[in-house]
Write an enzyme that holds these catalytic residues in place. Structure first.
Site, PDB file in Angstrom:
ATOM      1  N   GLU A   1      37.634   5.230  38.711  1.00 18.27           N
ATOM      2  CA  GLU A   1      38.267   3.977  39.044  1.00 18.27           C
ATOM      3  C   GLU A   1      39.754   4.016  38.690  1.00 18.27           C
ATOM      4  OE1 GLU A   1      35.630   0.566  38.286  1.00 18.27           O
ATOM      5  OE2 GLU A   1      37.457  -0.580  37.852  1.00 18.27           O
TER       6      GLU A   1
ATOM      7  N   HIS B   1      42.308  -3.085  41.103  1.00 15.10           N
ATOM      8  CA  HIS B   1      41.518  -1.900  40.728  1.00 15.10           C
ATOM      9  C   HIS B   1      40.665  -1.471  41.914  1.00 15.10           C
ATOM     10  CE1 HIS B   1      38.539  -5.101  39.727  1.00 15.10           C
ATOM     11  NE2 HIS B   1      37.633  -4.174  39.972  1.00 15.10           N
TER      12      HIS B   1
ATOM     13  N   HIS C   1      37.017   0.118  43.717  1.00 12.23           N
ATOM     14  CA  HIS C   1      35.552   0.137  43.625  1.00 12.23           C
ATOM     15  C   HIS C   1      35.016   1.210  44.567  1.00 12.23           C
ATOM     16  CE1 HIS C   1      34.176  -4.090  42.000  1.00 12.23           C
ATOM     17  NE2 HIS C   1      34.828  -3.383  41.090  1.00 12.23           N
TER      18      HIS C   1
ATOM     19  N   ASP D   1      34.168  -8.274  36.173  1.00 11.49           N
ATOM     20  CA  ASP D   1      35.487  -8.504  36.775  1.00 11.49           C
ATOM     21  C   ASP D   1      35.864  -9.982  36.717  1.00 11.49           C
ATOM     22  OD1 ASP D   1      35.777  -5.827  37.416  1.00 11.49           O
ATOM     23  OD2 ASP D   1      34.999  -6.057  39.464  1.00 11.49           O
TER      24      ASP D   1
END
Lengths: 158, 345
Positions: free
Chosen positions: A33, A97, A99, A110
């Site tokens: 990630e 971010h 996924h 999150d």
């Protein structure tokens, strides 16, 4: 890429930023990630906001298959530097971010973390944005610091 | 997207030309009128001076690149077309009065033109003054424009029914609200600069007066209200004006039996002719294509959320006088942010 913020306002992500997001997509099964913060401009005489740049993963960040934690001081230093150099016109706008899924949606973790960001960040904007970069699409959410509500943003089609 | 208005207003400030702001233009005009008065061999009558042209109608733009400054002066002679059946005779009064002092004096079909080299070091543009000559004391009460060149036979000269004062008045007084009127004038000026840029060295390009007269029917003011104040949107006004012109093209058969897609712009005053009648079918086609491309760029600029990028699009349309802000200039200044520790999964 443009998202609808309100009846007369838009959120635009400039192409250079999209290009950087593309690089960090978790396409391989081993890819970890990535994340960072969103920065950009509040446009004069309007409610439009442009995301011009992002901070990208640094050595001190923690990166796992399904977990990312940025090294706060490193990213804060970057944000401060950019903000100063731009005479206060390039501002912190939120977090991003990746996924490892086609069309991303925020995990329970999150959402809880985003709410923390909304409650505790100190800045002059009432709105902050959260982007998740999937392998095939980008999801964008807006959070309101006043009521700590989070909503998904719709893509603006001409 | 209301935030492009300030850039349009800066563009307008950069291109607008009012004769009262331009000493050189004013002095040239007065100098020529003095010489004319001194030299004219016209003992029996008099003439009135009448300022026409775009500067008078507040639609003047600075000439583009190597273009000339042009000044239009109407001379209304108190003569009748019965006493002076040959219009060239009257034009010669003006021509002869000026030609000895100004070697670049030329009798053109619709006017007498005097050309000057630029004298100013910082702005060495050329100037020309067009004198149009009218017969203004006729039994029918009408005004007639003298057309013809030196040596024109009777087939190639004419007194053409005209109403220059009414034309200027119609354009100057278009729209009743003074702020709406200002937007009309700004939008006409934007289009005229676009025309100068996009039809550079094109023969029979759409004239400025044609675009101005088209505005009488195709322009509508565009604004929204902020409580009691009108917030003008020149981009919207221009886009809809251009779209209305595009919509008004219609097909007709020309003298060779071919279909042509044409925009007719009729003078609102005598002789009521189509100002664009001299443009050929292919020139018209080119005109329409350029209008469509202009409209597409305006839409693209309106849809662009980043004013830096939007102004770059508009600079391609209108040239270097359209400002492009830096990213810094386009944004509000805000205080620093203190972020919090967080993670994602």
């Amino acid at each position: 890429m443009i998202f609808i913020l309100g009846p007369t306002s838009k959120l635009k992500i400039n192409d250079e930023v999209i290009e950087r997001f593309r690089v960090y997509r978790q396409l391989e099964s081993t890819a970890t990630e990535a994340g960072g913060v969103l920065m950009g401009r509040f446009i004069e005489d309007s409610d439009d906001i442009i995301i011009d740049l992002i901070t990208e993963p640094t050595e001190k960040d923690i990166r796992k298959r399904c977990f990312f934690k940025k090294h706060l001081e490193t990213h804060q230093d970057l944000v401060d530097e950019i903000w100063e150099e731009s005479d206060g016109t390039f501002n912190y706008l939120g977090e991003w971010h990746t996924h490892p899924e086609k069309h991303p949606s925020p995990s329970f973790h999150d959402r809880r973390e985003w709410k923390k960001v909304l409650r505790k960040t100190q800045c002059e904007s009432s709105l902050l944005f959260f982007f998740i970069i999937g392998t095939e699409s980008i999801g964008a959410w807006v959070g309101n610091r006043r009521n700590v509500k989070i909503n998904k943003l719709e893509v603006w089609n001409k | 997207m209301g935030n492009l208005q300030s850039y349009f207003l800066s563009f307008h400030d950069a291109i607008k030309l009012e004769i009262d702001d331009n000493k050189v233009l004013r002095e040239k005009r007065e100098e020529l009128l003095d010489v004319l008065k001194e030299n004219i061999d016209f003992e029996e009558g008099k003439y009135d001076i009448f300022h026409q042209g775009s500067y008078t109608m507040h639609t003047g733009v600075k000439p583009f690149e190597d273009g000339d400054y042009d000044i239009d002066v109407g001379l209304l002679f108190n003569i009748s077309t019965v006493d002076y059946p040959n219009p060239v005779t009257t034009k010669k009064l003006v021509y002869n009065a000026l030609k000895d002092d100004y070697e670049n004096t030329e009798m053109k079909y619709p006017c007498v033109t005097v050309k000057f080299e630029g004298e100013d070091d910082e702005d060495d543009r050329n100037y020309h003054v067009d004198f149009t000559i009218y017969s203004n004391e006729n039994i029918d009460g009408q005004t007639y424009l003298a057309k013809g060149k030196l040596g024109s036979g009777s087939d190639n000269r004419t007194w053409e029914h005209s109403d220059p004062k009414e034309l200027v008045r119609t354009i100057k007084e278009n729209l009743t609200d003074s702020e709406d009127r200002k937007q009309f004038r700004r939008v006409i000026r934007y289009l005229k600069r676009w025309k100068d840029l996009k039809f550079k060295s094109v023969v029979n390009r759409p004239s400025g007066i044609g675009l101005t007269v088209a505005g009488l029917t195709h322009f509508y003011p565009h604004f929204s209200y902020n409580a009691f104040t009108k917030i003008y949107d020149d981009l919207d006004a221009l886009e809809s004006f251009v779209q209305n012109m595009i919509n008004s093209f219609s097909c007709r058969i020309n003298d060779d039996g071919e279909w042509e897609d044409r925009l007719e712009v009729n003078l609102p005053t005598p002789p009521y002719n189509d100002i664009y009648e001299k443009m050929t079918g292919s020139q018209m086609k080119n005109f329409k294509l350029k209008l469509e491309s202009l409209r597409d760029s305006l839409k693209e600029a309106r849809d662009e959320a980043d004013p830096v990028k939007a102004c770059e699009i508009l600079q391609k349309v209108f040239g270097q006088d359209f400002p492009v802000p830096t990213k810094k200039e386009s944004a509000q200044q805000r205080g620093p942010a203190i972020m919090v520790d967080n993670s994602s999964a």
